[in-house]
Scaffold this motif. Structure first.
Motif, PDB file in Angstrom:
ATOM      1  N   ALA A   1       6.211  -8.812 -32.326  1.00 22.53           N
ATOM      2  CA  ALA A   1       6.701  -7.501 -32.760  1.00 22.53           C
ATOM      3  C   ALA A   1       8.208  -7.390 -32.538  1.00 22.53           C
ATOM      4  CB  ALA A   1       5.969  -6.388 -32.013  1.00 22.53           C
ATOM      5  N   THR A   2       8.697  -7.979 -31.441  1.00 26.81           N
ATOM      6  CA  THR A   2      10.138  -7.971 -31.162  1.00 26.81           C
ATOM      7  C   THR A   2      10.906  -8.695 -32.257  1.00 26.81           C
ATOM      8  OG1 THR A   2       9.837  -7.819 -28.769  1.00 26.81           O
ATOM      9  CG2 THR A   2      11.909  -8.771 -29.543  1.00 26.81           C
ATOM     10  N   ALA A   3      10.414  -9.840 -32.696  1.00 25.21           N
ATOM     11  CA  ALA A   3      11.080 -10.608 -33.758  1.00 25.21           C
ATOM     12  C   ALA A   3      11.145  -9.802 -35.042  1.00 25.21           C
ATOM     13  CB  ALA A   3      10.345 -11.928 -33.980  1.00 25.21           C
TER      14      ALA A   3
ATOM     15  N   LYS B   1      10.200   3.463 -25.538  1.00 23.41           N
ATOM     16  CA  LYS B   1       8.777   3.380 -25.848  1.00 23.41           C
ATOM     17  C   LYS B   1       8.517   4.088 -27.164  1.00 23.41           C
ATOM     18  CE  LYS B   1       7.133   3.102 -21.063  1.00 23.41           C
ATOM     19  NZ  LYS B   1       6.300   3.745 -20.017  1.00 23.41           N
ATOM     20  N   PRO B   2       7.730   3.487 -28.045  1.00 24.74           N
ATOM     21  CA  PRO B   2       7.398   4.165 -29.302  1.00 24.74           C
ATOM     22  C   PRO B   2       6.811   5.547 -29.015  1.00 24.74           C
ATOM     23  CG  PRO B   2       6.567   1.901 -29.314  1.00 24.74           C
ATOM     24  CD  PRO B   2       7.043   2.181 -27.911  1.00 24.74           C
ATOM     25  N   ASN B   3       7.308   6.565 -29.711  1.00 30.63           N
ATOM     26  CA  ASN B   3       6.854   7.931 -29.433  1.00 30.63           C
ATOM     27  C   ASN B   3       6.517   8.662 -30.728  1.00 30.63           C
ATOM     28  OD1 ASN B   3       9.520   8.039 -30.282  1.00 30.63           O
ATOM     29  ND2 ASN B   3      10.058   9.782 -28.994  1.00 30.63           N
ATOM     30  N   PRO B   4       5.550   8.129 -31.505  1.00 37.30           N
ATOM     31  CA  PRO B   4       5.184   8.858 -32.719  1.00 37.30           C
ATOM     32  C   PRO B   4       4.602  10.224 -32.377  1.00 37.30           C
ATOM     33  CG  PRO B   4       3.592   7.114 -32.268  1.00 37.30           C
ATOM     34  CD  PRO B   4       4.730   6.920 -31.317  1.00 37.30           C
ATOM     35  N   PHE B   5       4.841  11.189 -33.268  1.00 40.98           N
ATOM     36  CA  PHE B   5       4.253  12.505 -33.079  1.00 40.98           C
ATOM     37  C   PHE B   5       2.732  12.409 -33.269  1.00 40.98           C
ATOM     38  CE2 PHE B   5       8.427  14.048 -35.117  1.00 40.98           C
ATOM     39  CZ  PHE B   5       9.062  14.068 -33.894  1.00 40.98           C
TER      40      PHE B   5
ATOM     41  N   LEU C   1       9.690   4.143 -45.089  1.00 42.61           N
ATOM     42  CA  LEU C   1       8.734   3.152 -44.586  1.00 42.61           C
ATOM     43  C   LEU C   1       9.057   1.764 -45.125  1.00 42.61           C
ATOM     44  CD1 LEU C   1       5.467   5.270 -44.855  1.00 42.61           C
ATOM     45  CD2 LEU C   1       6.484   4.406 -42.736  1.00 42.61           C
ATOM     46  N   GLU C   2       9.532   1.696 -46.365  1.00 41.23           N
ATOM     47  CA  GLU C   2       9.953   0.398 -46.913  1.00 41.23           C
ATOM     48  C   GLU C   2      11.156  -0.137 -46.151  1.00 41.23           C
ATOM     49  OE1 GLU C   2      10.579   1.266 -51.034  1.00 41.23           O
ATOM     50  OE2 GLU C   2       8.509   0.765 -51.612  1.00 41.23           O
ATOM     51  N   SER C   3      12.114   0.745 -45.863  1.00 36.90           N
ATOM     52  CA  SER C   3      13.317   0.316 -45.131  1.00 36.90           C
ATOM     53  C   SER C   3      12.967  -0.160 -43.728  1.00 36.90           C
ATOM     54  CB  SER C   3      14.327   1.470 -45.049  1.00 36.90           C
ATOM     55  OG  SER C   3      14.786   1.823 -46.330  1.00 36.90           O
ATOM     56  N   ALA C   4      11.901   0.423 -43.148  1.00 40.81           N
ATOM     57  CA  ALA C   4      11.467   0.034 -41.810  1.00 40.81           C
ATOM     58  C   ALA C   4      10.479  -1.122 -41.839  1.00 40.81           C
ATOM     59  CB  ALA C   4      10.835   1.226 -41.098  1.00 40.81           C
ATOM     60  N   GLY C   5      10.247  -1.683 -43.023  1.00 39.56           N
ATOM     61  CA  GLY C   5       9.358  -2.834 -43.139  1.00 39.56           C
ATOM     62  C   GLY C   5       7.908  -2.525 -42.844  1.00 39.56           C
TER      63      GLY C   5
ATOM     64  N   GLY D   1       4.125  -2.355 -32.081  1.00 42.17           N
ATOM     65  CA  GLY D   1       5.233  -2.738 -32.948  1.00 42.17           C
ATOM     66  C   GLY D   1       5.300  -1.881 -34.197  1.00 42.17           C
ATOM     67  N   GLN D   2       4.135  -1.551 -34.759  1.00 39.46           N
ATOM     68  CA  GLN D   2       4.103  -0.679 -35.935  1.00 39.46           C
ATOM     69  C   GLN D   2       4.565   0.724 -35.577  1.00 39.46           C
ATOM     70  OE1 GLN D   2      -0.047  -1.297 -36.924  1.00 39.46           O
ATOM     71  NE2 GLN D   2       0.483  -2.466 -38.761  1.00 39.46           N
ATOM     72  N   GLN D   3       4.166   1.194 -34.394  1.00 35.36           N
ATOM     73  CA  GLN D   3       4.620   2.519 -33.962  1.00 35.36           C
ATOM     74  C   GLN D   3       6.142   2.568 -33.843  1.00 35.36           C
ATOM     75  OE1 GLN D   3       2.745   4.288 -30.548  1.00 35.36           O
ATOM     76  NE2 GLN D   3       0.686   3.654 -31.170  1.00 35.36           N
TER      77      GLN D   3
END
Length: 267
Positions: free
Chosen positions: A198-200, A108-112, A144-148, A167-169
């Motif tokens: 988001a999966t794609a 699960k996305p877990n941003p701080f 962030l660029e590398s992560a699109g 998906g952004q998280q």
């Protein structure tokens, strides 16, 4: 006229160098043995998918690769795991540095609960990668660029990461992982909480990331494994049943248990 024979041996494609290896890796949780002697080679700049039914040991093995099982009180790991030939369970090894080299992206996305900028800058700050603001800004932008994700958030860097879509998280978490310039990225079901679109995006990102990183991904989605990985390992009841090029696993499995799983007879 006799034809001259060409005795020049055909050129072979050089085998990829190994990034990590596991030999006779066993994991016990108290009295229960969860992994029964795993042996596998993980080549550099490839994606390895770990597939198998729930509870078969995939995530347990994944957590061995950056010693996340150390945080589980009754977990005991034996055997040998190497990163660039170095035993990662050596008592002299700095676990913090290991986890900088072997990053993790969770199910699960877990941003701080911080800004988008501070989420990505967190790792470089705590590892002392730079004290200069301009260099830190460069690391954040490149990650962030590398992560699109850069184009979508470049004007929102001060906003909380938790305000992004799912998906952004997850891409923010990938950016956070790669900001410390790891060599290996571990992904534990990174798309299971995401919608198909988001999966794609994440799958396309994984294919791009393997140019610079070695990736090990746990997935229940066999189609995903077929799409993103070069090698696949099938786990069942704590054993690694077989490990082959992905196409071979799905078209010509050697073990009837693998055949049963990929054809849906159990799972």
């Amino acid at each position: 006229m006799a034809t001259q024979r060409d005795d020049t041996p055909p050129r072979s494609t050089p085998a990829p160098s190994l990034k990590m290896t596991a030999r006779e890796v066993k994991v016990r949780y108290g009295e229960k043995e969860a992994l029964h002697g795993i042996n596998i080679d993980i080549p550099e700049n490839e994606v390895l998918s770990l597939i198998g039914p729930s509870g078969c040991g995939k995530s347990t093995f994944l957590r061995c690769l950056n010693r996340m099982n150390d945080s589980i009180e009754n977990a005991v790991v034996t055997g040998t795991i190497t990163l660039d030939g170095e035993d990662i369970y050596d008592r002299q090894l700095d676990v913090v540095q290991l986890r900088a080299r072997v990053g993790m992206v969770f199910q699960k996305p877990n941003p701080f609960p911080k800004s988008i900028f501070d989420n990505v800058a967190y790792g470089p700050r705590i590892h002392g990668m730079t004290t200069r603001r301009d260099e830190l800004e460069g690391i954040v932008q490149q990650s962030l660029e590398s992560a699109g994700l850069w184009k979508e958030v470049k004007d929102r860097l001060a906003e909380p990461g938790t305000g992004l879509s799912g998906g952004q998280q997850q891409r923010l978490c990938i950016a956070r992982a790669i900001a410390v310039n790891p060599e290996v990225i571990l992904m534990d079901e990174p798309c299971s909480a995401l919608d198909p679109i988001a999966t794609a995006v994440i799958e396309e990102l994984i294919d791009e990331l393997r140019r610079n990183f070695t990736i090990v991904i746990v997935t229940h989605n066999m189609q995903q494994a077929a799409r993103v990985s070069q090698k696949t390992a099938f786990f069942h009841l704590g054993d690694m049943v077989e490990h082959s090029p992905t196409e071979e696993i799905f078209t010509n499995p050697r073990d009837e248990r693998t055949q049963g799983y990929i054809t849906g007879r159990f799972g």
